[in-house]
Design a protein around this motif. Structure first.
Motif, mmCIF file in Angstrom:
data_model
loop_
_atom_site.group_PDB
_atom_site.id
_atom_site.type_symbol
_atom_site.label_atom_id
_atom_site.label_comp_id
_atom_site.label_asym_id
_atom_site.label_seq_id
_atom_site.Cartn_x
_atom_site.Cartn_y
_atom_site.Cartn_z
ATOM 1 N N ARG A 127 28.983 49.059 57.329
ATOM 2 C CA ARG A 127 29.471 47.754 58.230
ATOM 3 C C ARG A 127 29.162 47.810 59.702
ATOM 4 O O ARG A 127 28.949 46.786 60.054
ATOM 5 N N MET A 128 29.185 48.971 60.171
ATOM 6 C CA MET A 128 29.001 49.101 61.537
ATOM 7 C C MET A 128 27.343 49.015 61.769
ATOM 8 O O MET A 128 26.942 49.031 62.905
ATOM 9 N N GLY A 129 26.665 49.571 60.649
ATOM 10 C CA GLY A 129 25.432 49.286 60.544
ATOM 11 C C GLY A 129 24.417 49.694 61.918
ATOM 12 O O GLY A 129 24.424 50.811 62.504
ATOM 13 N N ALA A 130 24.015 48.511 62.434
ATOM 14 C CA ALA A 130 23.091 48.495 63.814
ATOM 15 C C ALA A 130 23.954 49.115 64.962
ATOM 16 O O ALA A 130 23.315 49.661 65.849
ATOM 17 N N LEU A 131 25.193 48.883 64.948
ATOM 18 C CA LEU A 131 25.896 49.480 66.227
ATOM 19 C C LEU A 131 25.949 50.842 66.137
ATOM 20 O O LEU A 131 26.145 51.509 67.384
ATOM 21 N N LEU A 132 25.801 51.507 65.186
ATOM 22 C CA LEU A 132 25.563 53.135 65.263
ATOM 23 C C LEU A 132 24.140 53.765 65.472
ATOM 24 O O LEU A 132 24.180 54.811 65.853
ATOM 25 N N LEU A 133 23.227 52.624 65.255
ATOM 26 C CA LEU A 133 22.035 53.020 65.443
ATOM 27 C C LEU A 133 21.458 53.722 66.638
ATOM 28 O O LEU A 133 20.887 54.600 66.565
ATOM 29 N N PRO A 134 21.870 53.380 67.684
ATOM 30 C CA PRO A 134 21.442 54.048 68.986
ATOM 31 C C PRO A 134 21.964 55.521 68.962
ATOM 32 O O PRO A 134 21.220 56.373 69.533
ATOM 33 N N LEU A 135 23.033 55.834 68.245
ATOM 34 C CA LEU A 135 23.526 57.375 68.224
ATOM 35 C C LEU A 135 22.659 58.248 67.304
ATOM 36 O O LEU A 135 22.835 59.392 67.420
ATOM 37 N N ASN A 193 27.531 57.156 79.562
ATOM 38 C CA ASN A 193 28.648 58.147 79.845
ATOM 39 C C ASN A 193 29.428 58.227 78.385
ATOM 40 O O ASN A 193 29.753 59.526 78.325
ATOM 41 N N PHE A 194 29.680 57.308 77.582
ATOM 42 C CA PHE A 194 30.303 57.472 76.255
ATOM 43 C C PHE A 194 29.403 56.419 75.571
ATOM 44 O O PHE A 194 28.812 55.366 76.147
ATOM 45 N N TYR A 195 30.126 56.211 74.236
ATOM 46 C CA TYR A 195 29.807 55.073 73.365
ATOM 47 C C TYR A 195 30.969 54.510 72.614
ATOM 48 O O TYR A 195 31.900 55.420 72.434
ATOM 49 N N LEU A 196 30.924 53.146 72.769
ATOM 50 C CA LEU A 196 32.205 52.430 72.053
ATOM 51 C C LEU A 196 31.724 51.608 70.928
ATOM 52 O O LEU A 196 30.665 50.683 71.332
ATOM 53 N N VAL A 197 32.318 51.616 69.697
ATOM 54 C CA VAL A 197 31.933 50.833 68.844
ATOM 55 C C VAL A 197 33.458 49.874 68.332
ATOM 56 O O VAL A 197 34.281 50.557 68.271
ATOM 57 N N GLU A 198 33.351 48.598 68.769
ATOM 58 C CA GLU A 198 34.577 47.769 68.468
ATOM 59 C C GLU A 198 34.532 47.338 66.960
ATOM 60 O O GLU A 198 33.583 46.659 66.574
ATOM 61 N N GLY A 199 35.521 47.948 66.253
ATOM 62 C CA GLY A 199 35.561 47.521 64.822
ATOM 63 C C GLY A 199 36.953 46.954 64.726
ATOM 64 O O GLY A 199 37.405 46.313 65.599
#
Ligand SMILES: Cc1cc2nc3c(=O)[nH]c(=O)nc-3n(C[C@H](O)[C@H](O)[C@H](O)COP(=O)(O)OP(=O)(O)OC[C@H]3O[C@@H](n4cnc5c(N)ncnc54)[C@H](O)[C@@H]3O)c2cc1C
Length: 351
Positions: A182-190, A298-304
């Protein structure tokens, strides 16, 4: 200090904020939350805090097995370092290390270390934090406006906010398949951060190592990359204790080699660098030793349905400094979020 939110069921354990990992990034995030009167729950797989910044004790000898020292590039981290120095936890170790031929690099910026070992850093950060050791997180999945955290012992914990701090490939593996999809592309940079493995060894000796002050050398050989005499360093007063780090090539080649075979190979390679006979050698494999590249964040945030934060040494330039500053930045962002949601919604959601 944890408060109850509306979606809590009576039989579930609930925490406003859960931090996965008690390394420097997880602990510094917890420190910031604590300073704002919020008590997160920190879940740590190992029997001790510190992650890759840890001091092990074997047969009376003390060994820094991961990070050997740290440097300071940013004023914000100098502020933390000065506080640790003031508290007697940290000191300047040296301004440069010799190579194997005895030639020292030009004296430059300070290299700091823990007075009693590198564990001094996590120990200082962990004061007052609620840390659950020996607690390995198996999976996290989204609930309704919350995260469900499944722990290896079968416990399920609910949280409004989760911060993941294991090395990124390990952190991403914790996210359920459905959420990953579901988060797919949002996780890609990581997924673009790769880690170099490192095999470390705790080497006990029958007498002096033969190394001279400051007690460490860059070897940069085919098998051995680095040696520290922890007695000269000042953290192992009672027993000669050497930490050896294998080279990247050796560590990669022996990713899957049984540790007893690795130990024999290392003992053979180390003998020529050490004046006294080796009495025991115990190897430890850091599968995710050091990130080969870091992210410009500095950190990463995924808004689900509920926020999912990532912090660690994949951010802020990496190493001890980057891991700590990344945790601090994530801790501040979470604190601010909780403050705002409390003000706007008028109901407590965490802390
Ligand atoms: C051999 C070696 C030498 C190094 N030398 C230096 C140096 O000299 N100077 C320097 O600045 N840096 C050095 N580093 C890098 C430095 O140690 C790291 O950058 C820093 O410690 C990373 O901190 P972290 O919090 O990001 O990650 P970590 O320390 O890896 O913390 C993550 C934590 O998460 C826990 N965890 C993982 N999975 C789970 C799970 N499923 N459930 C619960 N908990 C989990 C882990 O046990 C760990 O405690 C070195 C690293 C290594 C390996």
């Amino acid at each position: 200090m944890a408060r109850i939110s509306q979606h809590q069921l009576p039989h579930d354990e609930y925490h406003g904020v859960v931090i996965v990992g008690a390394g420097l990034s997880g602990l510094s995030a917890a420190r910031i939350l604590l300073e704002h009167d919020m008590q997160p729950l920190v879940l740590e797989r190992e029997s001790h805090a510190g992650g890759r910044c840890m001091t092990a004790v074997h047969n009376g000898g003390a060994y820094d097995m991961g990070a050997q020292f740290f440097t300071v590039r940013r004023p914000e981290f100098q502020h933390w370092t000065d506080a640790w120095i003031g508290a007697g936890a940290v000191r300047e170790w040296t301004r440069g290390f010799p190579d194997i031929s005895g030639i020292s690099e030009r004296a430059s910026h300070p290299r700091y270390c823990g007075v009693a070992g590198m564990s001094a850093l996590p120990d200082a950060l962990a004061k007052g934090a609620q840390i659950r050791l020996n607690t390995s997180v198996k999976r996290i999945s989204e609930g309704r406006a919350c995260w469900l955290i499944d722990v290896e012992n079968g416990t399920r914990i609910k949280a409004d906010i989760v911060l993941l701090t294991p090395p990124l490939p390990a952190a991403l593996r914790l996210i359920s398949d459905e959420n990953t999809w579901r988060m797919g592309a949002l996780l890609l940079p990581l997924t673009g951060v790769e880690y170099v493995p490192c095999i470390a060894a705790a080497v006990a000796l029958d007498g002096p190592s033969g190394l001279s002050a400051p007690g460490a050398i860059r070897v940069d050989g085919a098998v051995v990359a680095w040696l520290t005499d922890n007695q000269i360093k000042g953290i192992s007063p009672d027993a000669p204790a050497v930490t050896a780090h294998a080279s990247r090539a050796f560590s990669e080649r022996h990713r899957d080699t049984p540790l007893d075979v690795v130990e024999k190979l290392l003992a053979e390679a180390l003998a020529r660098f050490l004046k006294s006979p080796i009495t025991s050698l115990s190897a430890y494999r850091w599968d995710y030793g050091i990130p080969a590249n870091t992210l410009q964040k500095n950190f990463y945030l995924v808004e689900g349905r509920a926020p999912l934060y990532f912090a660690g040494d994949a951010f802020c330039g990496g190493q001890i400094e980057g891991a700590t500053l990344s945790g601090i930045a994530a801790g501040k962002a979470i604190t601010e979020r909780l403050r705002l949601s409390k003000n706007t919604a008028g109901r407590p959601v965490g802390g």
